[in-house]
Scaffold this active site. Structure first.
Site, short mmCIF file in Angstrom:
data_model
loop_
_atom_site.label_atom_id
_atom_site.label_comp_id
_atom_site.label_asym_id
_atom_site.label_seq_id
_atom_site.Cartn_x
_atom_site.Cartn_y
_atom_site.Cartn_z
N CYS A 95 0.75 -1.24 -0.01
CA CYS A 95 -0.19 0.05 -0.05
C CYS A 95 0.69 1.30 -0.01
O CYS A 95 0.60 2.33 -0.81
CB CYS A 95 -1.03 0.15 1.11
SG CYS A 95 -0.12 -0.61 2.75
N HIS B 236 -2.72 6.51 4.29
CA HIS B 236 -1.38 6.73 4.83
C HIS B 236 -0.96 7.83 4.03
O HIS B 236 -1.20 8.51 2.73
CB HIS B 236 -0.40 5.71 3.97
CG HIS B 236 -0.79 4.25 4.61
ND1 HIS B 236 -1.58 3.95 5.64
CD2 HIS B 236 -0.09 2.88 4.24
CE1 HIS B 236 -1.40 2.60 5.99
NE2 HIS B 236 -0.86 2.17 5.10
P1 NAP Z 1 -8.18 -8.20 8.28
O1 NAP Z 1 -9.34 -7.10 8.29
O2 NAP Z 1 -7.64 -8.87 9.38
O3 NAP Z 1 -9.05 -9.29 7.43
C1 NAP Z 1 -8.61 -10.56 7.29
C2 NAP Z 1 -9.46 -11.36 6.21
O4 NAP Z 1 -8.88 -13.04 6.22
C3 NAP Z 1 -10.73 -11.68 7.05
O5 NAP Z 1 -11.88 -11.87 5.99
C4 NAP Z 1 -10.70 -12.95 7.91
O6 NAP Z 1 -11.66 -13.99 7.99
C5 NAP Z 1 -9.67 -13.63 6.62
N1 NAP Z 1 -9.06 -14.96 7.09
C6 NAP Z 1 -8.17 -15.11 8.13
N2 NAP Z 1 -7.64 -16.25 8.43
C7 NAP Z 1 -8.41 -16.95 7.41
C8 NAP Z 1 -8.38 -18.45 7.11
N3 NAP Z 1 -7.79 -19.30 7.77
N4 NAP Z 1 -9.25 -18.97 6.10
C9 NAP Z 1 -10.13 -17.99 5.52
N5 NAP Z 1 -10.07 -16.77 5.42
C10 NAP Z 1 -9.23 -16.15 6.45
O7 NAP Z 1 -7.19 -7.81 7.05
P2 NAP Z 1 -7.07 -6.92 5.93
O8 NAP Z 1 -6.38 -5.46 6.44
O9 NAP Z 1 -8.11 -6.98 5.30
O10 NAP Z 1 -5.82 -7.26 5.31
C11 NAP Z 1 -6.06 -8.68 4.52
C12 NAP Z 1 -5.05 -8.56 3.29
O11 NAP Z 1 -4.79 -7.65 2.46
C13 NAP Z 1 -3.49 -9.03 3.83
O12 NAP Z 1 -2.70 -10.05 3.30
C14 NAP Z 1 -2.80 -7.64 4.21
O13 NAP Z 1 -1.29 -7.84 3.90
C15 NAP Z 1 -3.43 -7.23 2.56
N6 NAP Z 1 -3.45 -5.79 2.32
C16 NAP Z 1 -4.13 -4.95 3.50
C17 NAP Z 1 -4.05 -3.56 3.43
C18 NAP Z 1 -4.80 -2.73 4.28
O14 NAP Z 1 -4.84 -1.66 4.09
N7 NAP Z 1 -5.52 -3.26 5.40
C19 NAP Z 1 -3.40 -3.00 2.14
C20 NAP Z 1 -2.77 -4.13 1.34
C21 NAP Z 1 -2.77 -5.14 1.41
P3 NAP Z 1 -12.35 -13.92 9.16
O15 NAP Z 1 -13.21 -12.76 9.74
O16 NAP Z 1 -13.26 -15.33 9.24
O17 NAP Z 1 -11.28 -14.26 10.45
#
Ligand code: NAP
Length: 341
Positions: free
Chosen positions: A130, A251
């Site tokens: 990001c 950010h």
């Molecule tokens: P988050 O809010 O913690 O959400 C994580 C998601 O992954 C939830 O839907 C969760 O489902 C699911 N998950 C976790 N463990 C799992 C499993 N064993 N099987 C299936 N689903 C599972 O995180 P996020 O911020 O959205 O980020 C998600 C990804 O995007 C990461 O790889 C992160 O590095 C990337 N990313 C994030 C951002 C950002 O700004 N946040 C920016 C760029 C990239 P449950 O609700 O069921 O736990």
């Protein structure tokens, strides 16, 4: 592929997943069928898409039958394990994690910069880090105009970049401080942090992602590594300090860039004015510059505080802000998916 696509969102219940649904809907992506996938914890939850309730189902290797496009946003481990199943089932994967970004067979795309690279995909395309994506939205047009050699940068990264639990941690700590009626000079809370190694409320933590032997963090090196790949610029150098700050969303990055060719403010403004997905907010005399609070929720990134860098030859200093849940994740992923249809 027919005109209407079967789209799967892996990590649909997360911070990025929620934005993906919004982007698919708002941009009129041709969704014929939608599969919302998450962990077993979320089975039974329903999420809204175009006014309809869609049930969340558990991610399994069999989840991808009939899926055309799978948007992955559930962490690198999940992508490593399940993206191959999706590809095997015939889906094209757009991955938000860092799992495949530096794989030479996987295009790493910011559509405004290197959309043509997407054609070479072999089933998986990657969405950049990001902070890198937002920085490049301003740096790349300047690179085209003047040829960037290297940058020195510091980021001010929002907690939603860590996900839903981190948003809750900042909110909880802020409420705790207010509820205890503490004075300004008693900001340190008794409760222990869970998501970050230190209290994030009223703090600035110079630690994003894990540390490397060099002393930089993995997050900090993404700017150089991913920047080289996206800009097709193998000599690009970046020295970055990434800092987590108590901002909920968007950010900000302060960048000093050194270029091959002489830079003028007029030419820099002209280069940035024509850049897609980027606004210029740069009127310091009237206190106008990009702010996280204003840019949160907006598709476009914004650049401001443009000035000739006083410590670099051919240098320009600037401040770029972007919603990392959108341009840094969900929006960019949906834009990549649009290249496929
Ligand atoms: P988050 O809010 O913690 O959400 C994580 C998601 O992954 C939830 O839907 C969760 O489902 C699911 N998950 C976790 N463990 C799992 C499993 N064993 N099987 C299936 N689903 C599972 O995180 P996020 O911020 O959205 O980020 C998600 C990804 O995007 C990461 O790889 C992160 O590095 C990337 N990313 C994030 C951002 C950002 O700004 N946040 C920016 C760029 C990239 P449950 O609700 O069921 O736990």
């Amino acid at each position: 592929m027919s005109n209407l696509k079967h789209v799967a969102v892996v990590g649909a219940t997360g911070a990025v997943g929620a934005e993906m649904l919004r982007c698919l809907e708002q941009r009129g992506f041709p969704v014929g069928q939608l599969s919302l996938l998450a962990s077993a914890r979320s089975v039974g939850k329903k999420l809204k898409f175009k006014g309809e309730d869609v049930a969340v189902t558990e991610l399994t290797p069999e989840s991808f039958a009939g899926v055309d496009i799978a948007l992955f946003s559930a962490g690198g481990g999940i992508s490593k394990e399940f993206a191959p199943h999706a590809v095997k089932a015939g889906a094209v994967v757009v991955d938000n994690s860092s799992a495949y970004r530096m794989d030479p067979s996987v295009p790493l795309i910011v559509p405004e910069i290197n959309a043509a690279d997407a054609k070479a995909h072999q089933g998986i395309l990657a969405n950049p880090n990001c902070t890198t994506a937002i920085s490049l939205m301003a740096l790349y047009p300047l690179h085209q105009a003047f040829g960037v050699k290297r940058i020195f940068a510091s980021s001010y990264q929002a907690v939603s970049g860590t996900g839903a639990q981190a948003i809750e941690e900042l909110a909880k700590q802020t409420r705790e401080w207010a509820a205890e009626n503490r004075a300004w000079d008693e900001p340190k809370l008794a409760s222990q942090p869970h998501v970050y190694p230190h209290q994030i409320a009223f703090n600035a933590i110079p630690h994003v992602d894990s540390f490397l032997d060099s002393g930089y963090t993995k997050e900090e090196m993404k700017m150089e590594n991913e920047g080289r790949k996206i800009m097709h610029h193998p000599d690009f150098r970046a020295s970055v300090t990434c800092v987590r700050v108590p901002v909920f969303r968007a950010h900000s990055i302060a960048i000093s860039a050194e270029f091959e060719r002489p830079v003028s403010l007029e030419a820099a403004r002209a280069a940035l004015a024509g850049a897609p997905g980027l606004d210029i907010i740069d009127a310091p005399a009237t206190k106008q510059y990009p702010l996280a609070l204003d840019i949160a929720g907006r598709d476009n990134c914004a650049v401001g505080r443009l000035r000739l860098d006083c410590a670099l030859d051919n240098g320009l200093a600037f401040w770029v802000v972007g919603d990392q849940l959108l341009k840094g994740a969900a929006l960019n992923a949906v834009q990549i998916a649009e290249l496929l249809v």
